[in-house]
Design a protein around this motif. Sequence first.
Motif, PDB file in Angstrom:
ATOM      1  N   SER A 128       0.297  -0.891   0.214  1.00 24.03           N
ATOM      2  CA  SER A 128      -0.537  -0.168   0.055  1.00 24.03           C
ATOM      3  C   SER A 128       0.608   1.206  -0.054  1.00 24.03           C
ATOM      4  O   SER A 128       1.943   1.436  -0.193  1.00 24.03           O
ATOM      5  CB  SER A 128      -1.034   0.170   1.259  1.00 24.03           C
ATOM      6  OG  SER A 128      -2.002   1.308   1.351  1.00 24.03           O
ATOM      7  N   GLY A 129       0.369   2.296   0.133  1.00 28.88           N
ATOM      8  CA  GLY A 129       1.145   3.759   0.394  1.00 28.88           C
ATOM      9  C   GLY A 129       0.257   4.741   0.300  1.00 28.88           C
ATOM     10  O   GLY A 129      -1.184   4.921  -0.534  1.00 28.88           O
ATOM     11  N   GLY A 130       0.879   5.184  -0.358  1.00 28.85           N
ATOM     12  CA  GLY A 130       0.339   7.494   0.144  1.00 28.85           C
ATOM     13  C   GLY A 130      -0.085   7.443  -2.257  1.00 28.85           C
ATOM     14  O   GLY A 130       1.020   6.660  -2.794  1.00 28.85           O
ATOM     15  N   PHE A 131      -1.001   8.055  -2.251  1.00 27.73           N
ATOM     16  CA  PHE A 131      -1.638   8.357  -3.778  1.00 27.73           C
ATOM     17  C   PHE A 131      -1.239   9.556  -4.479  1.00 27.73           C
ATOM     18  O   PHE A 131      -0.768  10.742  -3.744  1.00 27.73           O
ATOM     19  CB  PHE A 131      -2.819   8.043  -4.085  1.00 27.73           C
ATOM     20  CG  PHE A 131      -3.213   6.955  -3.507  1.00 27.73           C
ATOM     21  CD1 PHE A 131      -2.150   5.453  -3.876  1.00 27.73           C
ATOM     22  CD2 PHE A 131      -5.022   6.513  -3.629  1.00 27.73           C
ATOM     23  CE1 PHE A 131      -3.160   3.556  -3.604  1.00 27.73           C
ATOM     24  CE2 PHE A 131      -5.192   5.399  -3.421  1.00 27.73           C
ATOM     25  CZ  PHE A 131      -4.815   3.984  -3.216  1.00 27.73           C
ATOM     26  N   ASP A 132      -0.419   9.512  -5.761  1.00 25.81           N
ATOM     27  CA  ASP A 132      -0.770  11.260  -5.818  1.00 25.81           C
ATOM     28  C   ASP A 132      -2.066  11.824  -6.507  1.00 25.81           C
ATOM     29  O   ASP A 132      -2.267  11.002  -5.781  1.00 25.81           O
ATOM     30  CB  ASP A 132       0.071  10.453  -7.424  1.00 25.81           C
ATOM     31  CG  ASP A 132      -0.573   9.848  -8.608  1.00 25.81           C
ATOM     32  OD1 ASP A 132      -1.356   9.785  -8.149  1.00 25.81           O
ATOM     33  OD2 ASP A 132       0.208   9.283  -9.408  1.00 25.81           O
ATOM     34  N   GLN A 133      -1.352  12.305  -7.118  1.00 28.28           N
ATOM     35  CA  GLN A 133      -2.744  13.382  -7.419  1.00 28.28           C
ATOM     36  C   GLN A 133      -3.647  13.164  -7.870  1.00 28.28           C
ATOM     37  O   GLN A 133      -4.945  13.664  -7.993  1.00 28.28           O
ATOM     38  CB  GLN A 133      -2.414  15.324  -7.068  1.00 28.28           C
ATOM     39  CG  GLN A 133      -1.685  15.464  -6.450  1.00 28.28           C
ATOM     40  CD  GLN A 133      -1.580  17.110  -6.300  1.00 28.28           C
ATOM     41  OE1 GLN A 133      -1.325  17.218  -7.410  1.00 28.28           O
ATOM     42  NE2 GLN A 133      -1.605  18.061  -5.731  1.00 28.28           N
ATOM     43  N   ASN A 134      -3.113  12.494  -9.088  1.00 30.83           N
ATOM     44  CA  ASN A 134      -4.593  11.379 -10.283  1.00 30.83           C
ATOM     45  C   ASN A 134      -5.032  10.019  -9.185  1.00 30.83           C
ATOM     46  O   ASN A 134      -5.628   9.379  -9.319  1.00 30.83           O
ATOM     47  CB  ASN A 134      -3.732  11.253 -10.603  1.00 30.83           C
ATOM     48  CG  ASN A 134      -3.829  12.161 -11.764  1.00 30.83           C
ATOM     49  OD1 ASN A 134      -4.567  13.216 -11.756  1.00 30.83           O
ATOM     50  ND2 ASN A 134      -2.263  12.721 -12.579  1.00 30.83           N
ATOM     51  N   GLY A 135      -5.103  10.142  -7.500  1.00 31.70           N
ATOM     52  CA  GLY A 135      -5.238   8.387  -6.976  1.00 31.70           C
ATOM     53  C   GLY A 135      -4.814   7.611  -7.154  1.00 31.70           C
ATOM     54  O   GLY A 135      -5.194   5.769  -7.113  1.00 31.70           O
ATOM     55  N   ARG A 136      -3.527   7.239  -7.795  1.00 30.57           N
ATOM     56  CA  ARG A 136      -2.412   6.467  -8.181  1.00 30.57           C
ATOM     57  C   ARG A 136      -1.214   5.540  -7.159  1.00 30.57           C
ATOM     58  O   ARG A 136      -0.815   7.087  -6.971  1.00 30.57           O
ATOM     59  CB  ARG A 136      -2.147   6.245  -9.539  1.00 30.57           C
ATOM     60  CG  ARG A 136      -1.219   5.226 -10.514  1.00 30.57           C
ATOM     61  CD  ARG A 136      -1.568   6.214 -11.039  1.00 30.57           C
ATOM     62  NE  ARG A 136      -1.284   5.034 -11.951  1.00 30.57           N
ATOM     63  CZ  ARG A 136       0.791   4.603 -12.670  1.00 30.57           C
ATOM     64  NH1 ARG A 136       1.615   5.634 -11.761  1.00 30.57           N
ATOM     65  NH2 ARG A 136       1.294   3.620 -13.606  1.00 30.57           N
ATOM     66  N   LEU A 137      -1.457   5.196  -6.575  1.00 31.48           N
ATOM     67  CA  LEU A 137      -0.098   4.363  -6.436  1.00 31.48           C
ATOM     68  C   LEU A 137       1.049   4.199  -7.626  1.00 31.48           C
ATOM     69  O   LEU A 137       0.988   3.741  -8.101  1.00 31.48           O
ATOM     70  CB  LEU A 137       0.018   3.288  -5.397  1.00 31.48           C
ATOM     71  CG  LEU A 137       0.682   2.418  -4.657  1.00 31.48           C
ATOM     72  CD1 LEU A 137       1.200   3.034  -2.975  1.00 31.48           C
ATOM     73  CD2 LEU A 137       0.436   1.126  -3.936  1.00 31.48           C
ATOM     74  N   PRO A 138       2.238   5.017  -6.856  1.00 30.48           N
ATOM     75  CA  PRO A 138       3.107   4.903  -7.308  1.00 30.48           C
ATOM     76  C   PRO A 138       3.790   2.818  -8.105  1.00 30.48           C
ATOM     77  O   PRO A 138       5.290   3.209  -7.334  1.00 30.48           O
ATOM     78  CB  PRO A 138       4.216   5.959  -7.743  1.00 30.48           C
ATOM     79  CG  PRO A 138       3.807   5.975  -5.419  1.00 30.48           C
ATOM     80  CD  PRO A 138       2.477   5.656  -5.851  1.00 30.48           C
ATOM     81  N   VAL A 139       2.771   1.732  -8.235  1.00 29.00           N
ATOM     82  CA  VAL A 139       3.649   1.310  -8.211  1.00 29.00           C
ATOM     83  C   VAL A 139       4.277   0.105  -9.153  1.00 29.00           C
ATOM     84  O   VAL A 139       4.978  -1.188  -9.088  1.00 29.00           O
ATOM     85  CB  VAL A 139       1.977  -0.097  -7.822  1.00 29.00           C
ATOM     86  CG1 VAL A 139       1.408  -0.049  -9.070  1.00 29.00           C
ATOM     87  CG2 VAL A 139       2.766  -1.667  -7.372  1.00 29.00           C
ATOM     88  N   ASP A 140       4.324   1.071 -10.578  1.00 26.62           N
ATOM     89  CA  ASP A 140       5.127   0.372 -11.918  1.00 26.62           C
ATOM     90  C   ASP A 140       6.621  -0.464 -11.870  1.00 26.62           C
ATOM     91  O   ASP A 140       7.127  -1.386 -11.532  1.00 26.62           O
ATOM     92  CB  ASP A 140       5.323   0.825 -12.820  1.00 26.62           C
ATOM     93  CG  ASP A 140       3.411   1.676 -13.100  1.00 26.62           C
ATOM     94  OD1 ASP A 140       3.205   1.528 -14.520  1.00 26.62           O
ATOM     95  OD2 ASP A 140       3.018   2.911 -12.572  1.00 26.62           O
TER      96      ASP A 140
END
Length: 280
Positions: free
Chosen positions: A63-75
């Motif tokens: 899990s974690g914090g999202f960016d301003q577009n509501g997306r976890l930077p998981v790539d």
Amino acid sequence: MIGGFISKSKFATISITGGKCSLNCFYCGSKYISTMEGTMGVEEFEKTVRKLNSRGVRGFLVSGGFDQNGRLPVDEFIPVMRKLKSELGVIFNLHPGLQDRKTIESMRDVVDMVDFEFAYSPGAYSSKGIREPRERYVKVLEDLIEYGPEYIVPHIMLGLPKDSSDYIEEEINEVSKFKPYLLNFLVMIPTPGTPSRMIRIDTSSIIPLIEYGSKVMNGRTSMGCMRPYSIKEDLDRYVVSKGLVQRIANPHHKVVEEFNLKLYDACCSLPEKYLEEFEL
């Protein structure tokens, strides 16, 4: 039989952003991710998973914090998750947020189950303050079901002040169209240090929505780990006694004893095929 799920020693939660989040949600303000095992970068993530696995941890909620577009930077984490899964045989649960189809497809052979917060109701959507349109939640859920991992578990938040019963029922109906593996209910916790701190949660407004969701989903529902302690015993007892959910996270200890709940050391979205490995 209704199962209780309590993460103790076999399942761990990792924030891949540490305590950072670009959103300032009405009921969170980054306070919840600050309690997770934090990593900042792929190498540290790999070391953390290996270290915890060596201590007996078998499953990981990423899990974690999202960016301003509501997306976890998981790539950038997907390749190392694939390697760890192959080498260690671990189970990955993911809170991905609003991912694009390419990322969703890359998750398919890596992630075992997806916990997807379906913030489609007006109250849930406005509490996020993201840049994406509300309809993105529907599109991402559709892509997750069509192209993503096998087990998708939408989460619906109850108790938000700008939501009505009609809004939540609409949200439940929208989710049910996709026939997900499970529908999970959360109840907002009035949290100190956030605008939600003054909200009072009334079980009389919560229970009919869980009843409606259980009916629409033919019982394929669960009670998630977020709910206020002030209502927990009564709410847990009611949903268990009425058979409104198949699973309940962190059940109240009195309810565990009263109903002799079978317990598992895992997230409540764990696929049935893994349950035996995580029995307590």
